[in-house]
Write an enzyme that holds these catalytic residues in place. Structure first.
Site, short mmCIF file in Angstrom:
data_model
loop_
_atom_site.label_atom_id
_atom_site.label_comp_id
_atom_site.label_asym_id
_atom_site.label_seq_id
_atom_site.Cartn_x
_atom_site.Cartn_y
_atom_site.Cartn_z
N SER A 152 1.38 11.25 15.64
CA SER A 152 1.04 10.89 14.39
C SER A 152 -0.82 11.61 14.44
O SER A 152 -1.24 12.74 14.38
CB SER A 152 0.81 9.93 13.79
OG SER A 152 1.19 9.77 13.28
N LYS A 204 -0.81 4.15 -13.20
CA LYS A 204 -1.94 3.53 -12.45
C LYS A 204 -1.66 2.22 -11.53
O LYS A 204 -2.14 2.17 -10.41
CB LYS A 204 -2.94 3.39 -13.58
CG LYS A 204 -4.46 2.12 -13.28
CD LYS A 204 -5.18 3.40 -11.94
CE LYS A 204 -6.18 2.90 -11.72
NZ LYS A 204 -7.31 3.38 -10.04
#
Length: 332
Positions: A152, A204
């Site tokens: 990764s 948000k």
């Protein structure tokens, strides 16, 4: 022989510098003050001598370095501050420290090549990219050597090096992105808790653990993960000279070193000695390695001590989710 000559020159330079510092200290603190100050003068002269030895040693390493290869290690999960838990001190690879070590090696006239030792499952996205960019900017050959795991974010870093070596049993790959969140909505319901938040902007509070995701929020967050993945694939494709399709075909699997070599994720399979022999070919002389470690001043040591106290007291909740977006964590 070249390495031996550099070491002899380095030691000679340091000894001469220390003797000069002692002589200066003796004149300033023994000869000038007089008999009553001799004891203090001797102590001060010794202190100045030790300081001079340290300064001379640093100068000697710049003038006549004993190494020609800089080694920097990236070990453990990658984060900005080294990670850690509620009751444990920070651990893992601290990206800012690793970047600083690579930059110091690059500024050091003796470092003709960079050996980046990787043993990491990955971690936070931007800190991993910072380390990769620092490796790309190093002025000289850069060889990544994967020991146990190069996955990764670790593979992202390897893509910034000229070559990647691994062992037959090294786990390599996991070229993907994960976004995760805790869903505590059912638990909140059972406890009689309700979620109320005041926001400006429709998305948000997308991903907040105390409320279920609606389809639009899920699509929005998945879009962020997809964008990160696309960037990752492009970075690896460019750095490893592979096609994006070949990388996508791995489907974020991990491979043992030999298979990773067969499909082009690794350049060579070999031991640490094999890597050093390769570096000898690149720089044209026997390899002398210097391991770079974080340089922490007083403020850094105090800050690290304070962190450990905080973790020991069960604090650090904010640090545990640092880098997250409203409860959603993105990792490579």
């Amino acid at each position: 022989m070249a390495g031996t000559g550099r070491r002899v020159a380095n030691v000679a330079f340091a000894v001469i510098g220390a003797l000069l510092a002692v002589a200066v200290g003796w004149v300033l603190f023994v000869r000038i003050p007089g008999d009553l100050a001799e004891l203090l003068g001797v102590l001060l002269a010794v202190a100045v001598g030790l300081l001079g030895l340290r300064i001379a040693g640093n100068l000697a390493d710049s003038v006549a370095p004993t190494h020609n290869v800089a080694e920097v290690a990236v070990e453990g999960p990658i984060s900005r501050d080294g990670g850690g838990g509620l009751t444990s001190p920070p651990m893992g690879a601290e990206a800012d420290d690793v970047v600083e070590q690579i930059e110091q090696a690059d500024a050091d006239g003796g470092s003709e090549a960079l050996l980046l030792k990787l043993n990491t499952p990955g971690g936070e996205i931007v800190p991993s990219e910072d380390i990769r960019i620092a490796a790309e900017r190093f002025d000289g050959p850069t060889v990544a050597y994967a020991t146990d795991v190069c996955a990764s974010g670790g593979y992202d870093i390897a893509a910034g090096c000229d070559e990647l070596w691994a062992r037959e049993g090294t786990l390599v790959g996991s070229i993907g992105v994960i976004g995760s969140r805790v869903n505590a909505a059912d638990l909140a319901d059972r406890l009689g808790l309700s979620y109320e938040q005041f926001t400006a902007g429709e998305y948000k509070d997308a991903g907040t653990p105390l409320q279920e995701l609606d389809p639009d929020e899920r699509a929005y967050l998945q879009g962020l993960v997809d964008d990160y993945y696309e960037q990752f694939v492009e970075t690896v494709a460019e750095g490893r000279d592979l096609s994006p399709e070949a990388i996508e075909d791995t489907e974020a699997r991990v491979y043992l070193g030999e298979e990773a070599h067969e499909i082009g994720l690794v350049d060579e399979i070999g031991t640490r000695r094999d890597v050093e022999e390769r570096l000898e070919e690149q720089i044209g002389e026997p390899v002398e390695v210097r391991e770079y470690e974080p340089e922490r001043g007083l403020a850094g040591r105090l800050r690290g001590g304070a962190q450990r106290v905080a973790f020991a007291l069960g604090a650090g909740v904010a640090a545990a989710v640092s880098g997250d977006v409203d409860g959603l964590s993105f990792r490579r």
